[in-house]
Scaffold this motif. Structure first.
Motif: not given
Lengths: 161, 324
Positions: A88-108
């Motif tokens: 679980g020590l990578d939970r911050g990285r895992a959330l960042s990955a989801m942030d980036e995926e959501l940003l990418a999903m919303l484009q265009p």
């Protein structure tokens, strides 16, 4: 308006399958891309980790136009505890990955509007479009990190809808 | 039966995209934009010679042409109107700082700060430059061939300017974009490379070849072209030169419709200005983004279709299946 909601979800789901094919969820015996619509599933006691959950909230309509424009607020909720292999020590990285995926999903910021109540689905004449996501702060619950992002989704009502 | 058309309300857009192409100053010919053949172009790959400058903010058009009434009778009444002056302006802010955006957002010529020669005396435009090196045959817009000794002077990350030597000529100089107008002969052999738009970033140096991140705007270097390193850019408030560009601004609608504003001739209207935008509106004293502010005046052209003098063309391509 349901067509717009369905089309928005279907677009994000198809994009997620390309952006990160490994993000999946097992729902009703089927492995699907890791994104779901809360109101279209059985109620959750606890939202699933590492999956994007769409929750439809507010609704507005502009009736003064040649075609009525609906705006619907979609809240995207996602959370993670990280991976077991890293304790679980990578939970911050895992959330960042989801942030980036959501940003990418919303484009265009648009997708064709389809009617999914018929088989095969039927493409309508207008497009569904949306604004940039407004990201909320990270919420920490013990070892779980979660975030919500709100997106305003717009669509025009077509004849027969 | 499924609907086959819809009524599309006013276009909904997110941002405006800007494209520019150099007016040929020697012949006075602007670059054409044809809405019948080019209006659906891929926004990230504009048709040559248009150069995409990305998204812009604060796009505003002002039509300042004036009309006057022809009065007849007693008491006088308007018989008809005539257009007494033609004027239009465009203003916006660039979201990036590059050679071209800086140049478009300044009032006069825009200069490259060439890498200085060792021990050169200081100068406000940049000191005397280190000697130029000869571009060898076989070079292309993206790969510049030098002899091995010259190539060793550059490395990945170097910025370069490529153009001919200044040889005392007067008039417009710079290729393919006229970067300045020389009224009387100068003594700086590097002057053309100081004002040229033919600049690039080196990403690799190998076997005497400089590979560039993007092709040179002028294409393959002309015979006799030379290359110099540059360290940045400088422009000045004042001066007598006005740049001139053809401008194209595109609004992409949410339903696929597209609005294009084509200005055949645009010249800077004011000197260099910047706009500061706080990154966090809640913290006025925090970091701020510095945007280049461009204010341009439209100059008229004669439309060969009917001989009318015009400043701008606005074209609209409706969304598919939208009522017209």
């Amino acid at each position: 308006m349901q067509n717009a909601k369905d089309s928005f979800y279907a677009a994000l789901r198809a994009r997620l399958a390309v952006i990160n094919p490994e993000r999946t969820v097992l729902l009703r015996g089927t492995v699907r891309p890791g994104i779901l619509v809360e109101e279209a599933e059985a109620p959750f006691a606890q939202l699933p980790n590492d999956v994007f959950v769409l929750r439809w909230l507010g609704l507005g309509a502009d009736l003064d136009l040649a075609a009525t424009m609906a705006s619907e607020e979609c809240e995207v909720i996602y959370q993670t505890c990280g991976t077991q292999s890293f304790g679980g020590l990578d939970r911050g990285r895992a959330l960042s990955a989801m942030d980036e995926e959501l940003l990418a999903m919303l484009q265009p910021h648009y997708t064709p509007k389809l009617n999914y109540t018929v088989q095969p689905s039927e493409e309508l004449l207008t497009k569904v479009f949306w604004d940039d996501a407004a990201f909320g702060p990270v919420v920490v619950q013990r070892d779980r990190l979660s975030r919500t992002a709100k997106v305003l989704v717009y669509s025009y009502q077509e004849q027969g809808e | 039966m499924a609907a086959s058309w819809f009524q599309n309300p006013a276009p909904v857009v997110r941002r405006v995209r800007a494209y520019f192409a150099p007016v040929n100053r020697i012949t006075g010919v602007p670059v054409l934009f044809d809405p019948s053949e080019q209006a659906t172009f891929n926004l990230v790959a504009p048709p040559s010679p248009w150069i995409g400058l990305g998204w812009i903010e604060g796009f505003a058009r002002k039509a300042l042409s004036k009309s006057a009434a022809v009065l007849t009778g007693i008491p006088a009444g308007a018989l008809e109107q005539v257009r007494s002056t033609l004027e239009a302006q465009v203003s916006f802010e660039f979201l990036s700082w590059t050679k071209l955006t800086m140049a478009l957002a300044t009032g006069s010529q825009h200069m490259n700060v060439l890498a200085p020669a060792s021990g050169a005396a200081p100068a406000a435009d940049g000191a005397q430059a280190s000697p130029a090196v000869v571009v060898q045959a076989g070079s292309t817009a993206s790969a510049i061939v030098l002899n091995a000794t010259d190539a060793a002077k550059f490395a990945a990350g170097s910025m370069i300017a490529v153009d001919g030597d200044y040889a005392g000529q007067t008039g417009y100089v710079g290729s393919p974009v006229s970067g300045a107008y020389v009224r009387q002969a100068l003594s700086d052999v590097d002057y053309i490379r100081r004002v040229t738009f033919n600049v690039g970033l080196v990403t690799q140096v190998s076997n005497g070849t400089l590979t560039l991140a993007e092709p040179l705007p002028g294409g393959t270097p002309a015979a006799g072209a030379k290359l110099q390193g540059l360290v940045g850019f400088v422009d000045r408030e004042g001066g007598s030169f006005y740049q001139e560009w053809s401008g194209l601004f595109v609004l992409q609608g949410s339903q696929g419709e597209r609005v294009s504003f084509y200005y055949p001739r645009l010249q800077p209207l004011s000197g260099a200005e910047e706009t500061l935008v706080a990154l966090d509106s809640q913290q006025k004293g925090g970091h701020a983004r510095v945007l280049l502010k461009a204010q341009l005046m439209a100059l008229p052209v004669i439309d060969p279709e009917d001989g009318e003098r015009v400043l701008c063309y606005r074209s609209f391509l409706p969304a598919a299946n939208a009522l017209v």
